[in-house]
Design an enzyme around this catalytic site. Structure first.
Site, PDB file in Angstrom:
ATOM      1  N   GLY A  69       0.814  -1.218   0.000  1.00 52.07           N
ATOM      2  CA  GLY A  69       0.000   0.000   0.000  1.00 52.07           C
ATOM      3  C   GLY A  69       0.845   1.265   0.000  1.00 52.07           C
ATOM      4  O   GLY A  69       0.526   2.234  -0.704  1.00 52.07           O
ATOM      5  N   ASN A 150      -7.823   3.821   8.695  1.00 55.20           N
ATOM      6  CA  ASN A 150      -7.209   2.650   9.333  1.00 55.20           C
ATOM      7  C   ASN A 150      -7.271   2.679  10.859  1.00 55.20           C
ATOM      8  O   ASN A 150      -7.114   1.649  11.490  1.00 55.20           O
ATOM      9  CB  ASN A 150      -5.761   2.490   8.871  1.00 55.20           C
ATOM     10  CG  ASN A 150      -4.973   3.770   8.924  1.00 55.20           C
ATOM     11  OD1 ASN A 150      -5.350   4.773   8.304  1.00 55.20           O
ATOM     12  ND2 ASN A 150      -3.907   3.777   9.670  1.00 55.20           N
ATOM     13  N   CYS A 323       1.976   2.448  12.940  1.00 57.17           N
ATOM     14  CA  CYS A 323       3.041   3.409  12.644  1.00 57.17           C
ATOM     15  C   CYS A 323       3.155   4.439  13.748  1.00 57.17           C
ATOM     16  O   CYS A 323       4.215   4.985  13.998  1.00 57.17           O
ATOM     17  CB  CYS A 323       2.765   4.111  11.321  1.00 57.17           C
ATOM     18  SG  CYS A 323       1.899   3.097  10.161  1.00 57.17           S
TER      19      CYS A 323
END
Ligand code: PLP
Length: 395
Positions: A69, A150, A323
């Site tokens: 992605g 997300n 992340c």
């Protein structure tokens, strides 16, 4: 172990894994080779591309395989920027809560003289087509809005945004990494010019993804070298992974409606159960969210401590995106929906898959309730809140 971090990555499906094996052991030729072994691999590559294209309603040669992605997002944005720069159009519209693969690429483009407008996503975590329409200028070369977020799982009105962009003649890219295999995609019907997806978010292998680019859009070259991917993305194709991705994508799309029904029931039970916790709040719209996503903030605790204690109880969860965790900054997504720093720090994301059961959901509700209560009992911030030294933000 109860795995509730499917937005970070998913377990590979048995079918996908088994479909991959022959491409390591038998059909291992290089698709660029002219001999029989190579040609068999080339045929398999074309077949995987065709199977994926069918599910996205595009042509096989509008699909480019990538390493995932992040690469697809980078290449889409850099392509639109290159096209825009040629015409003197250096304005880009996106949103405040995109994935870092998009946001950091936009930062880089800003340094190169592009101007970026990041749209507000409001308390519910959704941008409106009207906002997009109002933000588009004469010099806008790209609109990039993710299909589903997300961290908080909210779903954007992609088709309507696509229609606005098409009407204004502006390229439209969507990061559909969380949506692919989970929500309906039809790039023609939804007026999408570029779309990113990643196999490991729908039970495919890691390190492989795809970028759809509408015919006629000159894709920029990200990796120079051989002539693979029509000369746009050099490097010997990861054929086993590509076949695994196509298999997992077909499997997820076929099970989509059934799975959405089952998962949203589990999701709603989790949301109802966790809503009993005082001074807590669901992040993002209650209904316009992925069937798999539950995201909460609990006042007076640290999300990291909650994660570690839940892990001790056998539950794999997340405080936001993979992340962002590991850094002390609160998630940009939670800040974008108006959560203040203190509240954003007490976040928890639970993301479901087909493997999860009702029993696991009940166990998790109890574990989260107990752990939040325990952490509050030892938290100085919580003491200040209950003694009235500080004011509660969440009701
Ligand atoms: C996971 C994710 C990405 C990155 O995909 P990789 O394949 O891990 O590079 C990009 N965007 C969103 C919305 C994601 O969830």
């Amino acid at each position: 172990m109860i795995y509730l971090d499917n937005a970070a990555t998913t377990k590979i499906s048995k079918t996908a894994l088994e479909a991959m094996l022959p491409y390591y052991e038998e059909i291992y030729g290089n698709p660029s080779s002219l001999h029989t072994a190579g040609q068999r691999a080339a045929e398999a590559l074309l077949e995987a591309r065709t199977r994926m294209a069918r599910l996205l309603s595009c042509a096989p040669n509008e699909l480019y395989f990538t390493s995932g992605g992040s690469e697809a997002d980078n290449q889409a944005l850099l392509t639109a920027a290159a096209i825009g720069a040629k015409k003197g159009k250096k304005h880009i519209v996106s949103t405040a809560f995109e994935h870092h693969a998009v946001l950091h690429t936009l930062k880089k483009l800003e340094k190169e003289g592009f101007e970026v407008t990041l749209l507000d996503v409001h308390e519910e975590g959704i941008v409106s087509p009207l906002q997009v329409k109002n933000a588009i200028r004469e010099d806008t070369c790209l609109v990039s809005v993710m299909y589903a977020n997300n961290e908080i799982g909210t779903i954007q009105p992609i088709k309507e945004i696509g229609a606005v962009c098409r009407e204004k003649g502006v390229l439209f890219h969507t990061d559909a990494v969380q949506a692919a295999g989970h929500l309906h995609i039809d790039v023609k019907e939804q007026s999408i010019d570029m779309l990113s997806l990643s196999a490991h978010k729908f039970h495919g292998p890691k390190g492989v993804g795809a970028l759809y680019v509408r015919r006629g859009i000159p894709l920029s070259i990200l990796i120079e070298g051989g002539a693979q991917e029509r000369g746009k993305r050099a490097g010997t194709e990861n054929l086993p992974a590509i076949v695994g991705m196509a298999t997992a994508f077909e499997e997820s799309c076929a099970a989509m409606d059934e799975s959405a029904k089952r998962l949203s029931a589990l999701r709603d039970r989790l949301i109802d159960g966790l809503s009993d916790i005082p001074h807590s709040a669901l992040n993002g719209d209650r209904f316009r969210r992925l069937p798999s996503n539950v995201s909460f903030c609990f006042e007076g605790i640290e999300g990291e401590s909650l994660l570690l204690l839940l892990d001790d109880k056998g539950i794999c969860a997340s405080s936001g995106s993979a992340c962002t965790s590991g850094s002390l900054d609160p998630s940009h997504v939670l800040l974008s929906i108006g959560r203040v720093h203190d509240v954003a720090h007490g976040s928890l994301r639970l993301t479901l898959s087909e493997e999860n059961t009702k029993e696991e959901v009940e166990y998790t509700i109890k574990a989260v309730k107990d752990t939040v209560a325990y952490l509050r009992s030892i938290s100085p911030i919580w003491r200040d809140l209950v003694t009235g030294k500080k004011e509660f933000i969440l009701k």
